[in-house]
Motif scaffolding. Structure first.
Motif, PDB file in Angstrom:
ATOM      1  N   LYS A  58      -5.044   3.003  23.663  1.00 16.76           N
ATOM      2  CA  LYS A  58      -4.996   1.537  23.733  1.00 16.76           C
ATOM      3  C   LYS A  58      -4.059   0.957  22.672  1.00 16.76           C
ATOM      4  O   LYS A  58      -3.300   0.039  22.950  1.00 16.76           O
ATOM      5  N   ARG A  59      -4.148   1.472  21.447  1.00 19.60           N
ATOM      6  CA  ARG A  59      -3.348   0.910  20.351  1.00 19.60           C
ATOM      7  C   ARG A  59      -1.881   1.284  20.526  1.00 19.60           C
ATOM      8  O   ARG A  59      -1.542   2.273  21.170  1.00 19.60           O
ATOM      9  N   THR A  60      -1.024   0.488  19.935  1.00  9.93           N
ATOM     10  CA  THR A  60       0.410   0.721  20.060  1.00  9.93           C
ATOM     11  C   THR A  60       1.065   1.029  18.717  1.00  9.93           C
ATOM     12  O   THR A  60       2.282   1.092  18.628  1.00  9.93           O
ATOM     13  N   ALA A  61       0.249   1.205  17.665  1.00  6.69           N
ATOM     14  CA  ALA A  61       0.809   1.586  16.366  1.00  6.69           C
ATOM     15  C   ALA A  61       1.483   2.944  16.498  1.00  6.69           C
ATOM     16  O   ALA A  61       0.949   3.861  17.117  1.00  6.69           O
ATOM     17  N   THR A  62       2.685   3.066  15.942  1.00  6.17           N
ATOM     18  CA  THR A  62       3.437   4.315  16.052  1.00  6.17           C
ATOM     19  C   THR A  62       3.393   5.153  14.782  1.00  6.17           C
ATOM     20  O   THR A  62       3.707   6.335  14.809  1.00  6.17           O
ATOM     21  N   HIS A  63       3.000   4.527  13.662  1.00 10.68           N
ATOM     22  CA  HIS A  63       2.965   5.273  12.400  1.00 10.68           C
ATOM     23  C   HIS A  63       2.112   4.497  11.405  1.00 10.68           C
ATOM     24  O   HIS A  63       2.176   3.279  11.341  1.00 10.68           O
ATOM     25  N   THR A  64       1.285   5.232  10.657  1.00 18.73           N
ATOM     26  CA  THR A  64       0.449   4.600   9.640  1.00 18.73           C
ATOM     27  C   THR A  64       0.545   5.384   8.343  1.00 18.73           C
ATOM     28  O   THR A  64       0.493   6.616   8.350  1.00 18.73           O
ATOM     29  N   LEU A  65       0.688   4.660   7.254  1.00 18.62           N
ATOM     30  CA  LEU A  65       0.787   5.266   5.928  1.00 18.62           C
ATOM     31  C   LEU A  65      -0.142   4.524   4.991  1.00 18.62           C
ATOM     32  O   LEU A  65      -0.138   3.297   4.957  1.00 18.62           O
ATOM     33  N   VAL A  66      -0.974   5.266   4.248  1.00 19.13           N
ATOM     34  CA  VAL A  66      -1.893   4.663   3.292  1.00 19.13           C
ATOM     35  C   VAL A  66      -1.533   5.174   1.897  1.00 19.13           C
ATOM     36  O   VAL A  66      -1.343   6.374   1.694  1.00 19.13           O
ATOM     37  N   GLY A  67      -1.433   4.240   0.944  1.00 15.80           N
ATOM     38  CA  GLY A  67      -1.080   4.627  -0.419  1.00 15.80           C
ATOM     39  C   GLY A  67      -1.985   3.968  -1.441  1.00 15.80           C
ATOM     40  O   GLY A  67      -2.527   2.885  -1.209  1.00 15.80           O
ATOM     41  N   LYS A  68      -2.164   4.660  -2.600  1.00 18.99           N
ATOM     42  CA  LYS A  68      -2.917   4.115  -3.726  1.00 18.99           C
ATOM     43  C   LYS A  68      -1.947   3.796  -4.844  1.00 18.99           C
ATOM     44  O   LYS A  68      -1.018   4.561  -5.105  1.00 18.99           O
ATOM     45  N   ASP A  69      -2.174   2.695  -5.507  1.00 19.37           N
ATOM     46  CA  ASP A  69      -1.374   2.308  -6.661  1.00 19.37           C
ATOM     47  C   ASP A  69      -1.592   3.331  -7.780  1.00 19.37           C
ATOM     48  O   ASP A  69      -2.727   3.599  -8.174  1.00 19.37           O
ATOM     49  N   ARG A  70      -0.528   3.908  -8.291  1.00 18.11           N
ATOM     50  CA  ARG A  70      -0.650   4.933  -9.331  1.00 18.11           C
ATOM     51  C   ARG A  70      -1.254   4.380 -10.622  1.00 18.11           C
ATOM     52  O   ARG A  70      -1.870   5.116 -11.402  1.00 18.11           O
ATOM     53  N   THR A  71      -1.055   3.097 -10.876  1.00 17.53           N
ATOM     54  CA  THR A  71      -1.572   2.511 -12.112  1.00 17.53           C
ATOM     55  C   THR A  71      -2.881   1.757 -11.902  1.00 17.53           C
ATOM     56  O   THR A  71      -3.458   1.249 -12.872  1.00 17.53           O
ATOM     57  N   ASP A  72      -3.328   1.672 -10.646  1.00 17.93           N
ATOM     58  CA  ASP A  72      -4.562   0.947 -10.348  1.00 17.93           C
ATOM     59  C   ASP A  72      -5.163   1.555  -9.080  1.00 17.93           C
ATOM     60  O   ASP A  72      -4.814   1.153  -7.967  1.00 17.93           O
ATOM     61  N   ALA A  73      -6.058   2.516  -9.239  1.00 23.58           N
ATOM     62  CA  ALA A  73      -6.593   3.280  -8.113  1.00 23.58           C
ATOM     63  C   ALA A  73      -7.386   2.430  -7.125  1.00 23.58           C
ATOM     64  O   ALA A  73      -7.611   2.845  -5.985  1.00 23.58           O
ATOM     65  N   GLU A  74      -7.808   1.233  -7.535  1.00 21.68           N
ATOM     66  CA  GLU A  74      -8.561   0.372  -6.622  1.00 21.68           C
ATOM     67  C   GLU A  74      -7.632  -0.450  -5.723  1.00 21.68           C
ATOM     68  O   GLU A  74      -8.085  -1.086  -4.776  1.00 21.68           O
ATOM     69  N   HIS A  75      -6.352  -0.436  -6.028  1.00 20.70           N
ATOM     70  CA  HIS A  75      -5.370  -1.177  -5.229  1.00 20.70           C
ATOM     71  C   HIS A  75      -4.843  -0.260  -4.130  1.00 20.70           C
ATOM     72  O   HIS A  75      -4.168   0.739  -4.398  1.00 20.70           O
TER      73      HIS A  75
END
Length: 235
Positions: free
Chosen positions: A31-48
Protein backbone atom coordinates in the motif's frame (compact mmCIF):
# COMPACT_ATOMS: atom_id res chain seq x y z
CA UNK A 1 10.34 14.77 -8.89
CA UNK A 2 11.46 12.78 -5.85
CA UNK A 3 10.09 13.99 -2.52
CA UNK A 4 11.66 13.55 0.93
CA UNK A 5 10.11 14.05 4.33
CA UNK A 6 12.28 14.65 7.42
CA UNK A 7 10.68 13.69 10.72
CA UNK A 8 12.50 14.90 13.85
CA UNK A 9 11.63 14.09 17.44
CA UNK A 10 13.07 13.58 20.88
CA UNK A 11 12.58 10.22 22.59
CA UNK A 12 14.00 8.08 25.37
CA UNK A 13 12.21 5.04 23.95
CA UNK A 14 14.03 4.55 20.67
CA UNK A 15 13.82 0.74 20.71
CA UNK A 16 10.03 0.92 21.00
CA UNK A 17 9.94 3.47 18.18
CA UNK A 18 12.08 1.21 16.01
CA UNK A 19 9.71 -1.71 16.57
CA UNK A 20 6.77 0.57 15.78
CA UNK A 21 8.28 1.48 12.41
CA UNK A 22 8.88 -2.21 11.64
CA UNK A 23 5.21 -2.88 12.34
CA UNK A 24 4.14 -0.03 10.06
CA UNK A 25 6.32 -1.39 7.24
CA UNK A 26 4.72 -4.81 7.62
CA UNK A 27 1.13 -3.52 7.88
CA UNK A 28 1.40 -1.23 4.84
CA UNK A 29 3.11 -3.73 2.56
CA UNK A 30 1.71 -3.28 -0.95
CA UNK A 31 0.00 0.00 0.00
CA UNK A 32 2.73 2.49 0.95
CA UNK A 33 4.75 4.23 -1.72
CA UNK A 34 7.86 5.10 0.31
CA UNK A 35 10.92 3.98 -1.64
CA UNK A 36 13.61 4.42 1.01
CA UNK A 37 13.76 5.08 4.75
CA UNK A 38 16.74 6.11 6.84
CA UNK A 39 16.76 6.60 10.62
CA UNK A 40 19.60 8.39 12.39
CA UNK A 41 20.55 9.40 15.95
CA UNK A 42 22.28 12.65 16.76
CA UNK A 43 25.85 11.79 17.78
CA UNK A 44 25.88 14.54 20.41
CA UNK A 45 22.32 13.99 21.64
CA UNK A 46 21.08 10.37 21.63
CA UNK A 47 17.49 11.45 22.33
CA UNK A 48 17.37 13.44 19.08
CA UNK A 49 16.15 11.12 16.32
CA UNK A 50 15.74 11.95 12.63
CA UNK A 51 13.87 9.80 10.15
CA UNK A 52 14.23 10.45 6.41
CA UNK A 53 11.52 8.96 4.21
CA UNK A 54 11.75 9.13 0.42
CA UNK A 55 8.75 9.01 -1.93
CA UNK A 56 8.44 9.14 -5.75
CA UNK A 57 6.51 12.42 -5.43
CA UNK A 58 4.73 14.72 -3.00
CA UNK A 59 1.37 13.34 -4.17
CA UNK A 60 2.44 9.79 -3.33
CA UNK A 61 3.61 10.92 0.11
CA UNK A 62 0.21 12.48 0.78
CA UNK A 63 -1.54 9.30 -0.36
CA UNK A 64 0.62 7.25 2.01
CA UNK A 65 -0.14 9.66 4.88
CA UNK A 66 -3.88 9.03 4.43
CA UNK A 67 -3.59 5.28 4.98
CA UNK A 68 -5.36 4.14 8.18
CA UNK A 69 -2.21 2.28 9.21
CA UNK A 70 -0.14 5.47 8.90
CA UNK A 71 -2.59 7.44 11.04
CA UNK A 72 -2.50 4.75 13.73
CA UNK A 73 1.30 4.62 13.76
CA UNK A 74 1.52 8.40 13.97
CA UNK A 75 -0.67 8.47 17.08
CA UNK A 76 1.48 5.77 18.69
CA UNK A 77 4.61 7.67 17.65
CA UNK A 78 3.37 10.77 19.47
CA UNK A 79 3.12 8.75 22.69
CA UNK A 80 6.79 7.77 22.39
CA UNK A 81 8.09 11.30 21.76
CA UNK A 82 9.06 14.06 24.14
CA UNK A 83 6.95 16.80 22.61
CA UNK A 84 5.53 16.99 19.09
CA UNK A 85 7.62 15.72 16.15
CA UNK A 86 8.52 18.24 13.46
CA UNK A 87 8.06 17.54 9.75
CA UNK A 88 10.07 19.10 6.93
CA UNK A 89 8.93 18.56 3.31
CA UNK A 90 11.69 18.64 0.71
CA UNK A 91 11.57 18.45 -3.09
CA UNK A 92 14.81 16.74 -4.14
CA UNK A 93 16.60 18.96 -6.66
CA UNK A 94 19.84 16.98 -6.81
CA UNK A 95 20.56 13.32 -6.10
CA UNK A 96 23.46 11.46 -7.71
CA UNK A 97 21.79 8.09 -7.11
CA UNK A 98 18.66 9.43 -8.79
CA UNK A 99 20.75 10.55 -11.77
CA UNK A 100 22.01 6.99 -12.30
CA UNK A 101 18.44 5.66 -12.14
CA UNK A 102 17.34 8.24 -14.72
CA UNK A 103 20.20 7.30 -17.06
CA UNK A 104 19.25 3.62 -16.78
CA UNK A 105 15.61 4.49 -17.45
CA UNK A 106 16.68 6.42 -20.57
CA UNK A 107 18.25 3.29 -22.09
CA UNK A 108 15.21 1.20 -21.19
CA UNK A 109 12.86 3.78 -22.73
CA UNK A 110 14.60 4.19 -26.07
CA UNK A 111 14.78 0.40 -26.52
CA UNK A 112 11.17 -0.31 -25.52
CA UNK A 113 8.97 -1.83 -28.26
CA UNK A 114 6.21 0.22 -29.85
CA UNK A 115 6.18 3.95 -30.53
CA UNK A 116 8.98 5.93 -28.90
CA UNK A 117 7.71 7.22 -25.55
CA UNK A 118 7.88 10.95 -24.69
CA UNK A 119 11.33 11.90 -23.47
CA UNK A 120 10.48 15.17 -21.75
CA UNK A 121 10.69 13.52 -18.34
CA UNK A 122 14.26 12.42 -19.07
CA UNK A 123 15.84 15.00 -21.39
CA UNK A 124 16.02 18.78 -21.21
CA UNK A 125 14.35 20.52 -24.14
CA UNK A 126 17.74 21.78 -25.37
CA UNK A 127 19.53 18.46 -24.81
CA UNK A 128 22.93 18.37 -26.59
CA UNK A 129 24.08 14.98 -27.87
CA UNK A 130 27.80 14.76 -28.75
CA UNK A 131 28.43 11.85 -31.14
CA UNK A 132 31.97 11.76 -32.60
CA UNK A 133 30.90 9.45 -35.40
CA UNK A 134 28.01 11.60 -36.62
CA UNK A 135 28.81 14.56 -38.81
CA UNK A 136 26.80 16.89 -36.59
CA UNK A 137 25.68 16.86 -32.96
CA UNK A 138 21.99 16.41 -32.22
CA UNK A 139 20.80 19.52 -30.39
CA UNK A 140 17.28 19.75 -28.99
CA UNK A 141 14.56 17.23 -28.23
CA UNK A 142 13.31 16.97 -31.81
CA UNK A 143 16.78 16.29 -33.24
CA UNK A 144 17.39 13.63 -30.59
CA UNK A 145 14.09 11.92 -31.35
CA UNK A 146 14.94 11.84 -35.09
CA UNK A 147 18.28 10.22 -34.32
CA UNK A 148 16.71 7.61 -32.06
CA UNK A 149 13.96 6.86 -34.60
CA UNK A 150 16.65 6.17 -37.21
CA UNK A 151 18.20 3.49 -34.98
CA UNK A 152 14.83 2.12 -33.89
CA UNK A 153 13.65 1.87 -37.49
CA UNK A 154 16.72 -0.12 -38.54
CA UNK A 155 17.03 -2.45 -35.53
CA UNK A 156 15.00 -4.20 -32.91
CA UNK A 157 17.41 -3.70 -30.03
CA UNK A 158 17.97 -3.75 -26.28
CA UNK A 159 20.61 -2.49 -23.85
CA UNK A 160 22.37 -4.33 -21.06
CA UNK A 161 23.73 -1.81 -18.55
CA UNK A 162 26.99 -3.33 -17.38
CA UNK A 163 28.32 -0.56 -15.15
CA UNK A 164 27.45 2.91 -13.88
CA UNK A 165 29.52 5.54 -12.07
CA UNK A 166 27.93 8.73 -10.72
CA UNK A 167 29.89 11.79 -9.65
CA UNK A 168 28.53 15.30 -9.07
CA UNK A 169 26.19 16.09 -12.00
CA UNK A 170 27.49 13.34 -14.32
CA UNK A 171 26.73 9.64 -14.80
CA UNK A 172 28.89 7.33 -16.88
CA UNK A 173 27.10 4.23 -18.19
CA UNK A 174 28.92 1.32 -19.82
CA UNK A 175 26.50 -0.67 -21.94
CA UNK A 176 26.18 -3.59 -24.34
CA UNK A 177 23.74 -3.11 -27.19
CA UNK A 178 22.20 -6.13 -28.95
CA UNK A 179 20.09 -5.71 -32.06
CA UNK A 180 18.53 -7.53 -34.97
CA UNK A 181 18.59 -5.62 -38.24
CA UNK A 182 15.11 -5.15 -39.67
CA UNK A 183 15.63 -2.41 -42.30
CA UNK A 184 18.35 -0.61 -44.24
CA UNK A 185 20.99 1.04 -42.08
CA UNK A 186 23.46 3.62 -43.43
CA UNK A 187 23.11 2.16 -46.90
CA UNK A 188 23.49 -1.45 -45.72
CA UNK A 189 20.54 -3.57 -46.92
CA UNK A 190 18.56 -5.48 -44.33
CA UNK A 191 20.50 -8.62 -43.36
CA UNK A 192 18.28 -9.84 -40.55
CA UNK A 193 21.46 -10.51 -38.58
CA UNK A 194 21.78 -10.28 -34.83
CA UNK A 195 24.64 -7.98 -33.88
CA UNK A 196 26.21 -6.57 -30.74
CA UNK A 197 28.04 -3.36 -29.92
CA UNK A 198 29.74 -2.10 -26.78
CA UNK A 199 29.66 1.56 -25.81
CA UNK A 200 29.86 4.16 -23.08
CA UNK A 201 27.73 7.26 -22.53
CA UNK A 202 28.41 10.11 -20.13
CA UNK A 203 25.37 12.20 -19.25
CA UNK A 204 25.42 15.61 -17.58
CA UNK A 205 22.33 16.44 -15.56
CA UNK A 206 20.83 19.89 -15.24
CA UNK A 207 17.79 21.65 -13.80
CA UNK A 208 15.03 19.36 -12.58
CA UNK A 209 17.25 16.28 -12.68
CA UNK A 210 16.96 15.96 -16.46
CA UNK A 211 19.80 15.01 -18.79
CA UNK A 212 21.17 18.17 -20.42
CA UNK A 213 24.13 16.81 -22.37
CA UNK A 214 25.58 13.48 -23.47
CA UNK A 215 28.90 12.17 -24.85
CA UNK A 216 29.01 8.83 -26.65
CA UNK A 217 31.72 6.34 -27.55
CA UNK A 218 30.71 3.16 -29.37
CA UNK A 219 32.09 0.65 -31.87
CA UNK A 220 30.12 1.48 -35.03
CA UNK A 221 32.85 0.09 -37.28
CA UNK A 222 32.53 -3.22 -35.48
CA UNK A 223 28.78 -3.08 -36.02
CA UNK A 224 29.19 -2.44 -39.75
CA UNK A 225 31.65 -5.32 -39.97
CA UNK A 226 29.09 -7.67 -38.42
CA UNK A 227 26.56 -6.51 -41.02
CA UNK A 228 29.02 -7.33 -43.79
CA UNK A 229 29.41 -3.71 -44.88
CA UNK A 230 33.24 -3.93 -44.79
CA UNK A 231 33.56 -7.17 -46.76
CA UNK A 232 34.19 -5.35 -50.04
CA UNK A 233 36.96 -3.26 -48.49
CA UNK A 234 38.67 -6.33 -47.05
CA UNK A 235 38.89 -8.08 -50.42
Amino acid sequence: MTFVQLIECRTRRFDEMDRLMDRWVEQTKGKRTATHTLVGKDRTDAEHVVEIVEFPSYEEAMRSSRLPETDKVFRELLALCEGTPTFTDLDVVRDERSYADTARRFFETIAAPGPLAPLDGLLAEDYHDHDPIEGQDAVGMDAMRRKLEMWRGAFDFSFLVEDQIAQDDRVCTRWLWTGVQQAEFLGVPNTGRQVTMAGTTIHRFGVGGKMAEGWLQYDRMGLLAQLGALDVLEK
